[in-house]
Design an enzyme around this catalytic site. Structure first.
Site, PDB file in Angstrom:
ATOM      1  N   ASP A  90       1.039  -6.499  -4.405  1.00 30.23           N
ATOM      2  CA  ASP A  90       0.106  -6.380  -3.306  1.00 30.23           C
ATOM      3  C   ASP A  90       0.431  -7.558  -2.409  1.00 30.23           C
ATOM      4  O   ASP A  90       0.450  -8.709  -2.869  1.00 30.23           O
ATOM      5  CB  ASP A  90      -1.334  -6.468  -3.827  1.00 30.23           C
ATOM      6  CG  ASP A  90      -2.377  -6.293  -2.735  1.00 30.23           C
ATOM      7  OD1 ASP A  90      -2.214  -6.926  -1.664  1.00 30.23           O
ATOM      8  OD2 ASP A  90      -3.356  -5.576  -2.956  1.00 30.23           O
ATOM      9  N   SER A  91       0.707  -7.336  -1.134  1.00 36.57           N
ATOM     10  CA  SER A  91       1.222  -8.426  -0.307  1.00 36.57           C
ATOM     11  C   SER A  91       0.211  -9.547  -0.091  1.00 36.57           C
ATOM     12  O   SER A  91       0.572 -10.610   0.407  1.00 36.57           O
ATOM     13  CB  SER A  91       1.726  -7.903   1.031  1.00 36.57           C
ATOM     14  OG  SER A  91       0.661  -7.566   1.897  1.00 36.57           O
ATOM     15  N   THR A 126       0.868  -4.560   4.136  1.00 35.64           N
ATOM     16  CA  THR A 126       0.547  -4.926   5.514  1.00 35.64           C
ATOM     17  C   THR A 126      -0.162  -6.266   5.654  1.00 35.64           C
ATOM     18  O   THR A 126      -0.111  -6.881   6.717  1.00 35.64           O
ATOM     19  CB  THR A 126      -0.320  -3.838   6.179  1.00 35.64           C
ATOM     20  OG1 THR A 126      -1.560  -3.716   5.471  1.00 35.64           O
ATOM     21  CG2 THR A 126       0.412  -2.508   6.202  1.00 35.64           C
ATOM     22  N   ASP A 127      -0.840  -6.750   4.613  1.00 36.62           N
ATOM     23  CA  ASP A 127      -1.616  -7.987   4.760  1.00 36.62           C
ATOM     24  C   ASP A 127      -0.746  -9.140   5.232  1.00 36.62           C
ATOM     25  O   ASP A 127      -1.167  -9.942   6.073  1.00 36.62           O
ATOM     26  CB  ASP A 127      -2.295  -8.355   3.443  1.00 36.62           C
ATOM     27  CG  ASP A 127      -3.567  -7.560   3.194  1.00 36.62           C
ATOM     28  OD1 ASP A 127      -4.063  -6.926   4.141  1.00 36.62           O
ATOM     29  OD2 ASP A 127      -4.061  -7.576   2.049  1.00 36.62           O
ATOM     30  N   THR A 159       0.814  -1.215   0.000  1.00 37.13           N
ATOM     31  CA  THR A 159       0.000   0.000   0.000  1.00 37.13           C
ATOM     32  C   THR A 159       0.846   1.263   0.000  1.00 37.13           C
ATOM     33  O   THR A 159       0.470   2.270  -0.620  1.00 37.13           O
ATOM     34  CB  THR A 159      -0.933   0.005   1.229  1.00 37.13           C
ATOM     35  OG1 THR A 159      -1.826  -1.105   1.140  1.00 37.13           O
ATOM     36  CG2 THR A 159      -1.742   1.288   1.314  1.00 37.13           C
ATOM     37  N   GLN A 217      -5.155 -21.018  19.086  1.00 40.41           N
ATOM     38  CA  GLN A 217      -5.987 -20.075  18.338  1.00 40.41           C
ATOM     39  C   GLN A 217      -6.095 -18.727  19.041  1.00 40.41           C
ATOM     40  O   GLN A 217      -6.452 -17.727  18.406  1.00 40.41           O
ATOM     41  CB  GLN A 217      -7.398 -20.638  18.165  1.00 40.41           C
ATOM     42  CG  GLN A 217      -7.484 -21.887  17.340  1.00 40.41           C
ATOM     43  CD  GLN A 217      -8.906 -22.411  17.232  1.00 40.41           C
ATOM     44  OE1 GLN A 217      -9.858 -21.725  17.597  1.00 40.41           O
ATOM     45  NE2 GLN A 217      -9.062 -23.631  16.725  1.00 40.41           N
ATOM     46  N   CYS A 218      -5.806 -18.682  20.330  1.00 41.52           N
ATOM     47  CA  CYS A 218      -6.013 -17.462  21.105  1.00 41.52           C
ATOM     48  C   CYS A 218      -4.907 -16.441  20.825  1.00 41.52           C
ATOM     49  O   CYS A 218      -3.723 -16.792  20.850  1.00 41.52           O
ATOM     50  CB  CYS A 218      -6.047 -17.771  22.593  1.00 41.52           C
ATOM     51  SG  CYS A 218      -7.377 -18.894  23.066  1.00 41.52           S
TER      52      CYS A 218
END
Length: 330
Positions: free
Chosen positions: A60-61, A94-95, A15, A266-267
């Site tokens: 685009d990442s 950033t993705d 971006t 997952q937390c």
């Protein structure tokens, strides 16, 4: 820690350098010209000397792949070893910024220069963009001195490359290194096969969340694609459907076939501690390897670096359990 004198800015897209197109924002070349024009007129602009290289194709990442990690790694090593750069600023979307920071943390082990990744939530030149603040802030880190290794700079924060995650999709403070339980043993030394000197190849890796309704057939179908390493995202402290004998059998069979199966939590602030619950210890006994408090990004990047170096599952498991760059131990 020392100030950098010969910085390379490696622009990969993202971006920060995007321009508007009929299809929406897209990566664009010519960022060096825009960057120099801004710094020439900015008040209190960093005075560090730098050169910019575009790593093509600009991405685009969201399109980032393992091959791009390897290309970034090669470009960084070449810049340091051939061209004499003593610091690298990598501009990235950033993705997948946290994924690349984590992967490079392991791919560049032993390279004694600082590598800093940054990007922005809005393009440079957009109204109220965070692009120049992030870029200038990163440049100032190099001016004053930054430790060797891979780190992520964003919204005024300097974060460990193998501990950061993207938590927000719109706010400028999108990244954080959340508190996670960290313990383990540090590797006393790194063999050459784990350093930046070791060539890597792409590896078939996968991530699968545990969820109510996960079935052995789902896991077997994934394993049948030839996966060499699997991150199983377990509940809480490393629990899952431990009364599902077919699922446990599928995990055992995968491990026996040489697949490295790793459990992560997952937390966002969780860690795997199998012995807390019987539901966790049964998963461990099926062959799952604990990632402790590692993030998904770090565990994936570490699996890639180990298996991509050609290590067999047992050897990779040995090194996975040790702290290599601060990903497991404070």
């Amino acid at each position: 820690m020392r100030a950098v004198k010969n910085l390379l800015v490696l622009y990969t897209g993202g971006t920060i350098g995007m321009l508007e197109t009929p299809q929406g924002l897209a990566p664009a070349g010519g960022f060096e010209t825009r960057m120099r024009a801004y710094l020439e007129t900015a008040v209190d602009a960093p005075q560090i000397a730098w050169q910019l290289r575009e790593l093509l194709p600009l991405l685009d990442s969201a399109n980032m792949q393992q091959a791009n990690w390897l290309a970034m790694c090669d470009a960084i090593v070449e810049a340091v070893k051939r061209d004499g750069h003593d610091g690298i600023l990598l501009l990235h979307g950033t993705d997948t910024l946290a994924y690349s920071a984590a992967a490079l943390s392991f791919l560049l082990l032993g390279l004694d220069v600082p590598v800093l990744l940054t990007g922005s939530m809005l393009p440079a030149g957009a109204p109220d963009s965070d692009a120049w603040d992030n870029l200038c802030g990163a440049l100032r880190q190099f001016e004053t001195g930054v430790p060797a290794g891979v780190q992520l700079y964003f919204a005024g924060q300097l974060l460990h490359g193998a501990r950061a995650s993207k938590l927000r999709s719109e706010a400028f403070d999108a990244f954080a290194a959340l508190p996670r339980h960290r313990e383990g043993q540090k590797a006393l030394e790194l063999p050459a096969v784990l350093t930046y000197c070791q060539p890597r190849i792409p590896v078939n890796l996968a991530v699968l969340p545990v969820f109510p309704g996960l079935q052995a057939v789902h896991l077997r179908a994934l394993l049948d694609t030839g996966v060499k390493g699997l991150l199983l995202e377990c509940y809480g402290s490393g629990t899952g459907p431990s009364d599902d004998e077919a699922l446990l059998a599928a995990v055992r069979e995968a491990c026996q076939r040489g697949v490295l199966v790793v459990a992560i939590s997952q937390c966002p602030q969780g860690s795997v501690m199998f012995d807390t619950y019987a539901a966790g210890s049964r998963l461990r006994d099926s062959g799952l390897v604990s990632a402790g408090g590692m993030t998904r990004e770090a565990a994936l990047g570490k699996l890639f670096a180990l298996l991509g170096a050609g290590l067999d599952a047992l050897t990779a498991q040995h090194w996975f359990a040790l702290d290599l760059c601060g990903e497991r131990v404070d």
